[in-house]
Write a protein that holds these residues in place. Sequence first.
Motif, PDB file in Angstrom:
ATOM      1  N   LEU A 175       6.294 -10.874  -1.709  1.00  0.00           N
ATOM      2  CA  LEU A 175       6.739  -9.541  -1.298  1.00  0.00           C
ATOM      3  C   LEU A 175       5.570  -8.563  -1.273  1.00  0.00           C
ATOM      4  O   LEU A 175       5.418  -7.784  -0.322  1.00  0.00           O
ATOM      5  CB  LEU A 175       7.831  -9.051  -2.251  1.00  0.00           C
ATOM      6  CG  LEU A 175       8.458  -7.693  -1.922  1.00  0.00           C
ATOM      7  CD1 LEU A 175       9.075  -7.700  -0.529  1.00  0.00           C
ATOM      8  CD2 LEU A 175       9.502  -7.329  -2.973  1.00  0.00           C
ATOM      9  N   ALA A 176       4.732  -8.602  -2.291  1.00  0.00           N
ATOM     10  CA  ALA A 176       3.575  -7.701  -2.346  1.00  0.00           C
ATOM     11  C   ALA A 176       2.632  -7.945  -1.164  1.00  0.00           C
ATOM     12  O   ALA A 176       2.137  -6.997  -0.542  1.00  0.00           O
ATOM     13  CB  ALA A 176       2.833  -7.881  -3.670  1.00  0.00           C
ATOM     14  N   ILE A 177       2.375  -9.206  -0.859  1.00  0.00           N
ATOM     15  CA  ILE A 177       1.471  -9.547   0.249  1.00  0.00           C
ATOM     16  C   ILE A 177       2.019  -9.019   1.567  1.00  0.00           C
ATOM     17  O   ILE A 177       1.303  -8.364   2.348  1.00  0.00           O
ATOM     18  CB  ILE A 177       1.280 -11.070   0.322  1.00  0.00           C
ATOM     19  CG1 ILE A 177       0.497 -11.579  -0.885  1.00  0.00           C
ATOM     20  CG2 ILE A 177       0.555 -11.459   1.624  1.00  0.00           C
ATOM     21  CD1 ILE A 177       0.514 -13.086  -1.032  1.00  0.00           C
ATOM     22  N   ALA A 178       3.294  -9.309   1.842  1.00  0.00           N
ATOM     23  CA  ALA A 178       3.889  -8.917   3.122  1.00  0.00           C
ATOM     24  C   ALA A 178       3.926  -7.397   3.265  1.00  0.00           C
ATOM     25  O   ALA A 178       3.588  -6.850   4.327  1.00  0.00           O
ATOM     26  CB  ALA A 178       5.289  -9.512   3.243  1.00  0.00           C
ATOM     27  N   LEU A 179       4.346  -6.704   2.223  1.00  0.00           N
ATOM     28  CA  LEU A 179       4.406  -5.236   2.286  1.00  0.00           C
ATOM     29  C   LEU A 179       3.021  -4.630   2.468  1.00  0.00           C
ATOM     30  O   LEU A 179       2.848  -3.650   3.213  1.00  0.00           O
ATOM     31  CB  LEU A 179       5.052  -4.702   1.005  1.00  0.00           C
ATOM     32  CG  LEU A 179       6.561  -4.948   0.857  1.00  0.00           C
ATOM     33  CD1 LEU A 179       7.010  -4.636  -0.564  1.00  0.00           C
ATOM     34  CD2 LEU A 179       7.354  -4.107   1.861  1.00  0.00           C
ATOM     35  N   ALA A 180       2.027  -5.213   1.801  1.00  0.00           N
ATOM     36  CA  ALA A 180       0.663  -4.697   1.933  1.00  0.00           C
ATOM     37  C   ALA A 180       0.167  -4.823   3.364  1.00  0.00           C
ATOM     38  O   ALA A 180      -0.455  -3.903   3.904  1.00  0.00           O
ATOM     39  CB  ALA A 180      -0.267  -5.436   0.973  1.00  0.00           C
ATOM     40  N   HIS A 181       0.439  -5.949   4.003  1.00  0.00           N
ATOM     41  CA  HIS A 181      -0.011  -6.139   5.383  1.00  0.00           C
ATOM     42  C   HIS A 181       0.757  -5.250   6.366  1.00  0.00           C
ATOM     43  O   HIS A 181       0.253  -4.963   7.465  1.00  0.00           O
ATOM     44  CB  HIS A 181       0.127  -7.610   5.781  1.00  0.00           C
ATOM     45  CG  HIS A 181      -0.963  -8.477   5.236  1.00  0.00           C
ATOM     46  ND1 HIS A 181      -2.293  -8.297   5.552  1.00  0.00           N
ATOM     47  CD2 HIS A 181      -0.922  -9.536   4.386  1.00  0.00           C
ATOM     48  CE1 HIS A 181      -3.031  -9.203   4.926  1.00  0.00           C
ATOM     49  NE2 HIS A 181      -2.231  -9.960   4.211  1.00  0.00           N
ATOM     50  N   LEU A 182       1.945  -4.814   5.978  1.00  0.00           N
ATOM     51  CA  LEU A 182       2.709  -3.883   6.816  1.00  0.00           C
ATOM     52  C   LEU A 182       2.280  -2.434   6.593  1.00  0.00           C
ATOM     53  O   LEU A 182       2.776  -1.529   7.256  1.00  0.00           O
ATOM     54  CB  LEU A 182       4.207  -4.022   6.522  1.00  0.00           C
ATOM     55  CG  LEU A 182       4.885  -5.292   7.035  1.00  0.00           C
ATOM     56  CD1 LEU A 182       6.293  -5.411   6.463  1.00  0.00           C
ATOM     57  CD2 LEU A 182       4.934  -5.300   8.567  1.00  0.00           C
ATOM     58  N   GLY A 183       1.360  -2.223   5.654  1.00  0.00           N
ATOM     59  CA  GLY A 183       0.899  -0.871   5.362  1.00  0.00           C
ATOM     60  C   GLY A 183       1.857  -0.081   4.495  1.00  0.00           C
ATOM     61  O   GLY A 183       1.693   1.140   4.349  1.00  0.00           O
ATOM     62  N   ARG A 184       2.810  -0.755   3.875  1.00  0.00           N
ATOM     63  CA  ARG A 184       3.784  -0.085   3.012  1.00  0.00           C
ATOM     64  C   ARG A 184       3.230  -0.131   1.577  1.00  0.00           C
ATOM     65  O   ARG A 184       3.704  -0.871   0.730  1.00  0.00           O
ATOM     66  CB  ARG A 184       5.148  -0.754   3.148  1.00  0.00           C
ATOM     67  CG  ARG A 184       5.728  -0.549   4.541  1.00  0.00           C
ATOM     68  CD  ARG A 184       6.800  -1.547   4.938  1.00  0.00           C
ATOM     69  NE  ARG A 184       7.983  -1.516   4.100  1.00  0.00           N
ATOM     70  CZ  ARG A 184       9.070  -2.244   4.332  1.00  0.00           C
ATOM     71  NH1 ARG A 184       9.111  -3.055   5.399  1.00  0.00           N
ATOM     72  NH2 ARG A 184      10.110  -2.181   3.521  1.00  0.00           N
ATOM     73  N   GLU A 185       2.207   0.680   1.344  1.00  0.00           N
ATOM     74  CA  GLU A 185       1.407   0.585   0.133  1.00  0.00           C
ATOM     75  C   GLU A 185       2.205   0.842  -1.143  1.00  0.00           C
ATOM     76  O   GLU A 185       2.046   0.132  -2.143  1.00  0.00           O
ATOM     77  CB  GLU A 185       0.221   1.550   0.211  1.00  0.00           C
ATOM     78  CG  GLU A 185      -0.763   1.196   1.314  1.00  0.00           C
ATOM     79  CD  GLU A 185      -1.938   2.156   1.345  1.00  0.00           C
ATOM     80  OE1 GLU A 185      -2.047   2.999   0.420  1.00  0.00           O
ATOM     81  OE2 GLU A 185      -2.749   2.072   2.284  1.00  0.00           O
TER      82      GLU A 185
END
Length: 228
Positions: A175-185
């Motif tokens: 979840l952390a990886i995917a959100l980070a790549h979506l820019g949802r810091e």
Amino acid sequence: MDHIWSNVTVEEGSLRVHVATIRKALGDGQFGNRYIANIKGRGYSFIGSVIPLADGTESGNDYVALSILGCLTALFIWRFRYCKRDGRRAVAVNPNSLRAWEQRGWTYILAGRPEEAIRSFARTIQLSPFDLSPLSTFTGMGAAFIGLGRFDEAVAAAKKAIRLNALYPVTYRCLAIALAHLGRETEAREAATGLLKLEPGFRISEWPAGRRLPQIYTDGLRKAGLPE
């Protein structure tokens, strides 16, 4: 050690870390199940029970052992030809085994084949659409979607896995990886915090799978603010 890691220097500490990871993967110690014992002065021994078939030639859980062997081979030894072979054999022996298909999916993620991993996890869900136990299945789907750059789908899969079981640290990594790549810091850092609550000693540099997976995974962890 010479047989498994020929021509490679392996410290005793590394062996202990890897055995601990194997115990975790097998569920050693959960619900009274024991699979690996530490024999003082000698090393480690497999102590799990083996259920023979009627003809006595094979164990009834060979397909589970094969699927786990394939996944661990991919994680620790990098011999992807052999690990994929074990995964194929496992589902051929029992095409209705949830565990065999699930482990096959993780094997293909580590082997850099996320499309095939998704097919394996989808087969697990088809076999048991109403069972809440495939927690690792939805996490695996999320990990495979990350490998394909399909981050929105990865987030959806990881959140579904968390709804089923909020105590599985691998899900929070995905979840952390995917959100980070979506820019949802902000959300990515919240997921990272959830991971560290369950696995306080997590470090990117010490993550065994990080040495096998494409850079997209470790980059996401760094963007989410996890410690190096």
